[in-house]
Scaffold this motif. Structure first.
Motif, PDB file in Angstrom:
ATOM      1  N   LYS A   1       3.717   0.826   2.832  1.00  0.00           N
ATOM      2  CA  LYS A   1       3.415  -0.190   3.832  1.00  0.00           C
ATOM      3  C   LYS A   1       3.319  -1.565   3.170  1.00  0.00           C
ATOM      4  CE  LYS A   1       0.019  -1.482   7.362  1.00  0.00           C
ATOM      5  NZ  LYS A   1      -1.285  -1.132   7.984  1.00  0.00           N
TER       6      LYS A   1
ATOM      7  N   SER B   1       9.719   1.201   3.485  1.00  0.00           N
ATOM      8  CA  SER B   1       8.967   1.828   4.573  1.00  0.00           C
ATOM      9  C   SER B   1       9.444   3.256   4.816  1.00  0.00           C
ATOM     10  CB  SER B   1       9.102   1.003   5.855  1.00  0.00           C
ATOM     11  OG  SER B   1      10.447   0.988   6.300  1.00  0.00           O
TER      12      SER B   1
ATOM     13  N   ASP C   1       1.445   5.452   0.691  1.00  0.00           N
ATOM     14  CA  ASP C   1       1.049   6.548   1.576  1.00  0.00           C
ATOM     15  C   ASP C   1       0.685   7.737   0.697  1.00  0.00           C
ATOM     16  OD1 ASP C   1       0.622   8.408   3.474  1.00  0.00           O
ATOM     17  OD2 ASP C   1       2.648   8.359   4.336  1.00  0.00           O
TER      18      ASP C   1
ATOM     19  N   THR D   1       2.681  -5.591   4.099  1.00  0.00           N
ATOM     20  CA  THR D   1       2.230  -6.566   5.089  1.00  0.00           C
ATOM     21  C   THR D   1       2.353  -7.964   4.507  1.00  0.00           C
ATOM     22  OG1 THR D   1       0.635  -4.944   5.927  1.00  0.00           O
ATOM     23  CG2 THR D   1       0.334  -7.246   6.594  1.00  0.00           C
TER      24      THR D   1
ATOM     25  N   GLY E   1       7.261   5.592   3.161  1.00  0.00           N
ATOM     26  CA  GLY E   1       5.845   5.527   3.545  1.00  0.00           C
ATOM     27  C   GLY E   1       5.079   4.393   2.879  1.00  0.00           C
TER      28      GLY E   1
ATOM     29  N   GLU F   1       0.842  -1.201   0.000  1.00  0.00           N
ATOM     30  CA  GLU F   1       0.000   0.000   0.000  1.00  0.00           C
ATOM     31  C   GLU F   1       0.876   1.248   0.000  1.00  0.00           C
ATOM     32  OE1 GLU F   1      -3.611  -0.380   2.685  1.00  0.00           O
ATOM     33  OE2 GLU F   1      -2.281  -1.911   3.537  1.00  0.00           O
TER      34      GLU F   1
END
Length: 228
Positions: A197, A192, A100, A199, A195, A98
């Motif tokens: 992400k 990261s 930011d 998971t 920004g 994802e």
């Protein structure tokens, strides 16, 4: 007197002729009988040979069905798996990527915080290094000739454009694949900072679709074997 001698000679000739005819008839009968026997023996030998050939072929068929046929099917399946033309399932991981998209406060371009094609390639390279056997991005199966290209603020996978978020599925040892992404100084730690992400979830059954695109060879062609 002469007449009697002539009649006797004729009678003798007739007797001899009759004997010769009888002998010839018997010879013909014996020849026919011998020929029939030869034909019967020949047919018996041919039948025996055909039965042996039949038994041999049936044995080969059973062997192919028991081993060779299955081995050929398995080989075809293995090739298809490597080419990506069949769907696969197995243990692995699901990676959610994802961006930011919050507005920046330091006047820096927001494009710096977007996942780029080169970033995606870094993730894929780490997964392959970790032993991934099959990978898909947003249900697009990746094969040897798959292309991942930047297209403005989105990217194209196999020619199909996608925008974030991205879902990457990979089949392989779940722990090894996750560790390949989470190693210190690795791709997750690096991205990261911008920004992005990422998971990672380990799954016992990851399903990856088959590649549905075409295969085009403009310059390559099969080499001819020697002597052909």
């Amino acid at each position: 007197m002469l007449l009697k001698k002539g009649q006797a000679a004729i009678s003798l000739v007739c007797v001899v002729l009759g004997i010769m005819l009888a002998v010839q008839f018997k010879s013909n009968q014996d020849f026919r009988y011998s020929l029939q026997n030869q034909r019967a023996e020949d047919l018996t030998l041919r039948l025996s040979s055909a039965e042996k050939e039949r038994d041999s072929l049936q044995s080969q068929v059973r062997e192919l069905q028991a081993t060779g046929g299955n081995a050929s099917y398995k080989e075809i399946q293995r090739i298809a798996m490597g080419a990506g033309t069949i769907a696969l399932a197995g243990p692995g991981i699901v990676v959610a990527v994802e961006e930011d998209r919050k507005p920046t406060v330091d006047n820096r371009s927001s494009d710096l915080y977007l996942i780029r094609a080169e970033d995606m390639l870094k993730i894929l390279n780490e997964l392959r290094a970790g032993g991934a056997e099959a990978i898909a991005i947003n249900n697009q199966r990746l094969i040897t000739g798959s292309g991942i290209r930047q297209n403005g603020q989105s990217m194209a996978v196999n020619g199909t454009p996608f925008a974030a978020p991205f879902e990457i599925r990979a089949i392989g040892d779940p722990a090894t694949l996750e560790n390949s992404l989470k190693m210190r100084g690795g791709v997750i730690e690096t991205l990261s900072f911008w920004g992005i992400k990422i998971t990672v979830s380990q799954k016992p059954d990851v399903q990856i679709p088959a590649y549905i695109g075409g295969f085009q060879f403009q310059h390559a062609q099969p080499m001819k074997e020697a002597g052909k």
